[in-house]
Structures are given as structure tokens and as C-alpha cells.
Design an enzyme around this catalytic site. Structure first.
Site, PDB file in Angstrom:
ATOM      1  N   HIS A  18       0.836  -1.203   0.000  1.00  0.00           N
ATOM      2  CA  HIS A  18       0.000   0.000   0.000  1.00  0.00           C
ATOM      3  C   HIS A  18       0.876   1.261   0.000  1.00  0.00           C
ATOM      4  O   HIS A  18       0.699   2.156  -0.840  1.00  0.00           O
ATOM      5  CB  HIS A  18      -0.916   0.011   1.229  1.00  0.00           C
ATOM      6  CG  HIS A  18      -1.738   1.245   1.373  1.00  0.00           C
ATOM      7  ND1 HIS A  18      -3.053   1.320   0.964  1.00  0.00           N
ATOM      8  CD2 HIS A  18      -1.436   2.482   1.878  1.00  0.00           C
ATOM      9  CE1 HIS A  18      -3.529   2.529   1.202  1.00  0.00           C
ATOM     10  NE2 HIS A  18      -2.561   3.255   1.757  1.00  0.00           N
ATOM     11  N   GLU A  19       1.806   1.313   0.930  1.00  0.00           N
ATOM     12  CA  GLU A  19       2.643   2.507   1.054  1.00  0.00           C
ATOM     13  C   GLU A  19       3.584   2.666  -0.137  1.00  0.00           C
ATOM     14  O   GLU A  19       3.929   3.783  -0.521  1.00  0.00           O
ATOM     15  CB  GLU A  19       3.443   2.459   2.366  1.00  0.00           C
ATOM     16  CG  GLU A  19       2.586   2.485   3.625  1.00  0.00           C
ATOM     17  CD  GLU A  19       1.685   3.706   3.713  1.00  0.00           C
ATOM     18  OE1 GLU A  19       2.027   4.744   3.115  1.00  0.00           O
ATOM     19  OE2 GLU A  19       0.635   3.627   4.386  1.00  0.00           O
ATOM     20  N   HIS A  22       2.001   4.892  -2.777  1.00  0.00           N
ATOM     21  CA  HIS A  22       2.179   6.325  -2.523  1.00  0.00           C
ATOM     22  C   HIS A  22       3.620   6.752  -2.822  1.00  0.00           C
ATOM     23  O   HIS A  22       3.861   7.784  -3.448  1.00  0.00           O
ATOM     24  CB  HIS A  22       1.858   6.648  -1.059  1.00  0.00           C
ATOM     25  CG  HIS A  22       0.426   6.426  -0.688  1.00  0.00           C
ATOM     26  ND1 HIS A  22      -0.630   6.924  -1.420  1.00  0.00           N
ATOM     27  CD2 HIS A  22      -0.139   5.753   0.361  1.00  0.00           C
ATOM     28  CE1 HIS A  22      -1.771   6.593  -0.846  1.00  0.00           C
ATOM     29  NE2 HIS A  22      -1.500   5.871   0.231  1.00  0.00           N
TER      30      HIS A  22
END
Length: 421
Positions: A18-19, A22
């Protein structure tokens, strides 16, 4: 211990993926990524590569990408603070050290009077044992050793999040949930290959459980169900729906076996469902499709199924009333992970795919402090042709964070109570 390891494995991979979404799109947009953190709370390990510091933190319940100027907690700088700095040969500041426990070679004490580390890139104050106020230039590649020992790069305004184009900010905000969905698809595809195929939705009998209603009636693996009580059956889901509603009721089942049609009488056994009701059961499994296209499609269909279930559950919170039992936090995920881990690695992977898609949906909710809330603000900015006032955006983010924190406390407490009941 097995449950803990399984939980850390599942949660860590989901958070990292997920990170990384970003992180990747922020880097592509030229946004300064100051820190990539796995876990929350006190830092237990760090390594800096280029302009990003990679940290491992004590509590394994999340993670974050710290982008310059984007909801980050910067080192507090107040007039009168005593720090140490490192200068190059041209007296340009290359490092500012706020960690009182850290001694840096070739550093000198400096008392801060004022600092602008975003626009003018200056540091004003006094060297020790000197009453002459000086203003030093700070390099745009200088680093700050924060009070907890984390070393990050300074953030010139042109490298900050809000300096990126609106489209790049939208992509950066959306990339985390997008990666959750991609991970879910890939994991379900891997599961399909590992288990030798994926369940088919065709109304064809797979394995027949011993002493089941199907075995008593003489059903065999490979039998294709054509109709039940005269109602045509076109899929496994249709068959299951009829069977579940017919506990202890004798059904006339028309099947195709070896190219010939025949009829058998089957009485589904009554079993207790999770809600306490009685449902009918044949005691058979689906057949597995092992062609590559079916397995690849399985990754997408399973992910979509999870998304639909989550959206349906969220919708029921509004239509049937709010119920904490429909929500689960880290404690519930840990409990479920421990149970699934006992069934083997394949089941654990499938659970990871389900949780990843689930978190992807939850992160897209239009709540300030979540990715979905940030995307809503991006859309509003696009419509207004100008960003929301930073102060108002800050208030919204704080309100969202407080709401999420309170909800997490309630959910976690509810999960703990369920464990002991």
C-alpha cells in the site's frame, strides 16, 4: 507464535505494498519522500538511501510514507533552541542536529533565532560564545537529524506535495488503495496456481463427501445438474441457493452423466449456518478449472467479489443500523489470521487477498485523513480551480483523524470483548 508470525506476514506485506504505491507515484511526481516507515510508534531501526530514510517502528499495526508538506509532523523549531550544525567549506549548512544524544563529527553548536527551511533556506542565530547574529544559507540537500534520531532531508517548497500538479497529487493519493487491489488480484491468482485450479461456477459435482446427502443419493463426481424440482439450473450459485433453502426436503434432481440424462432423489441435510438458522447441504464441492485463463480471471473475480461484499456490509450500516460487530480492527484481523494459518499457507494467502481488497475499499471512504477523503479534496480543488484553504483542510484532517481514532478504539475494545466471550 504461529498466529503472530502469520499476522505479521500478512499485515506487513499489505502495508508495504500500500505505502509503496504512494511512494512510487510521489517519486515520479518529484515530491520529496522523506521517510518510508513500516509500523508505528518509536523507531527501532533506520537506514537512509538517497533522500529517503527507511524506518522500522515498534508497533506492527500500519505504516506511512512521509511526503514533504503532506500531513507530516516536522521537527519543531523554536527561537532559543540549541542544536549542532555541520558546515561545508563555503559556510553552507549541510546538517542540522536536534538529537541531544547524538554527537556528529565536525559539528558546531548553534543557537537558533529564526529558520526558514522551505523558501529562503536560511538559518539565523548565534554560534556558541559569540554575540554576533549570523544568517547562514542552508543547502537544499541538507539533512535534519530530528530529536528522535531520524535523519530526513530538508523540504524546499518546490519539492513539497502541494507544489506538484493536481493530477500528480490525485495519482499519489489513489496509488495506495490501487496497490491493495493489485495485490489482491495477484494473490488470488497465485492461490489458483498453488491449489491446482480455481472453483468453477458450473453446476457440476466435484468431490462428494462421505455419508453426505449426495453420496446417499448416488451422485458422483462429474455429474452435471440440469434442474431441481423442474427448475432449470445454469450455475453453481443457482444450485446452492435452491439447496440451502430446502433443508430436509426431498428434491428431484435431473443430472447429466456420461452423456445421458437421469433423475435422482436427494434430501439435503440440515446444518446450522453462522446466523443460527438451518440450511440445506448436499455435501459436494465445485470442480476445479486449471486452465491459465480461468486462473487469471479468478484473481479479478475474487477481488471484485470481496469489494462487493465490503460495500454491501458498509451499506447495511446505514440501512439496518450501525453495529460494531460488522467492523473489525487489528485484534480481529489477528484472531482471524491465527485461525486461518492453522489451515495451511494457501488459505493464509487467500485471506491476505481478501484483507488487502477490504483495506483498499476502506481507504477509499470519503473520510478526511483517509486516502478517499484526500481524493475528495482533490476533486473539490479541480472543480473550484483552486485548493482549499490550508487551515480549513487542516481542521478537516484533524476531525477525520479524531473520528477514526475514536472508531478504532471502539472497534478494538469490541474485538477484545468478543475474544473473551
Amino acid at each position: 507464535m504461529q498466529g503472530l508470525i502469520a499476522f505479521l506476514f500478512v499485515f506487513s506485506i499489505i502495508v508495504i505494498i500500500h505505502e509503496f504505491g504512494h511512494y512510487y507515484f510521489a517519486k515520479k511526481a518529484g515530491i520529496l519522500v522523506r521517510e518510508f516507515a513500516i509500523g508505528m510508534g518509536p523507531k527501532i531501526f533506520q537506514v537512509r538511501k538517497g533522500e529517503t530514510v527507511y524506518t522500522l517502528r515498534l508497533l506492527p499495526i500500519g505504516g506511512y510514507v512521509r511526503m514533504a508538506g503532506h500531513d507530516e509532523d516536522e521537527q519543531e523549531i523554536k527561537p532559543g533552541m540549541m542544536i549542532t550544525i555541520v558546515l561545508d567549506n563555503d559556510n553552507v549548512v549541510q546538517k542540522l542536529n536536534f538529537d541531544e544524544k547524538l554527537i556528529i563529527e565536525n559539528s558546531v553548536p548553534f543557537q537558533i533565532e529564526d529558520a526558514d527551511l522551505h523558501k529562503d533556506m536560511t538559518l539565523t542565530g548565534y554560534f556558541i560564545n559569540s554575540e554576533e547574529k549570523v544568517t547562514l544559507t542552508v543547502s537544499k540537500t541538507a539533512t535534519i537529524v530530528e530529536s528522535d534520531g531520524t535523519e530526513v532531508v530538508v523540504a524546499p517548497v518546490e519539492r513539497q506535495f502541494n507544489s506538484a500538479t493536481l493530477w500528480n497529487r490525485i495519482k499519489t493519493n489513489a496509488a495506495g488503495p490501487m496497490n491493495n487491489f493489485i495485490l489482491s488480484i495477484l494473490v488470488f491468482i497465485i492461490v489458483g496456481f498453488m491449489q491446482g485450479g480455481v472453483p468453477s461456477n458450473d453446476a457440476i459435482i466435484g468431490q462428494v463427501t462421505e455419508d453426505s446427502a449426495a453420496q446417499v443419493a448416488g451422485l458422483k463426481e462429474g455429474d452435471k445438474v440440469l434442474s431441481i424440482d423442474g427448475v432449470e439450473i445454469h450455475s453453481w450459485d443457482e444450485m446452492t441457493k435452491v439447496v440451502r433453502s430446502s433443508a430436509d426436503k426431498t428434491l428431484a434432481v435431473s443430472i447429466e452423466r456420461d452423456g445421458k440424462t437421469q433423475e435422482v432423489q436427494v434430501t439435503p441435510k440440515a446444518v446450522e449456518a453462522s446466523d443460527g438458522s438451518k440450511v440445506g447441504q448436499f455435501g459436494v464441492t465445485r470442480i476445479l478449472k486449471n486452465d491459465i485463463l480461468s486462473i487469471l480471471a479468478y484473481g479479478f473475480t475474487q477481488t471484485v467479489s470481496v469489494v462487493v461484499l465490503v460495500l454491501s456490509a458498509l451499506g447495511s450500516l446505514f440501512t439496518r443500523g450501525f453495529n460494531l460487530n460488522q467492523l473489525g480492527g487489528p485484534v480481529a484481523i489477528y484472531s482471524m489470521t491465527s485461525q486461518v494459518a492453522k489451515n495451511g499457507f494457501i488459505d493464509l494467502l487467500a485471506f491476505m487477498g481478501m484483507i488487502s481488497a477490504n483495506l483498499g475499499v476502506m481507504n477509499l471512504l470519503p473520510i478526511p485523513a483517509l486516502d478517499g477523503g484526500k481524493l475528495v479534496l482533490n476533486v473539490i480543488e479541480g472543480i473550484r480551480k483552486k485548493p482549499l484553504d490550508p487551515e480549513k483542510e487542516g481542521y478537516l484532517t484533524i476531525a477525520g483523524a479524531i473520528f477514526l481514532f475514536a472508531l478504532m478504539l471502539l472497534v478494538t475494545w469490541n474485538d477484545i470483548m468478543k475474544l473473551f466471550n
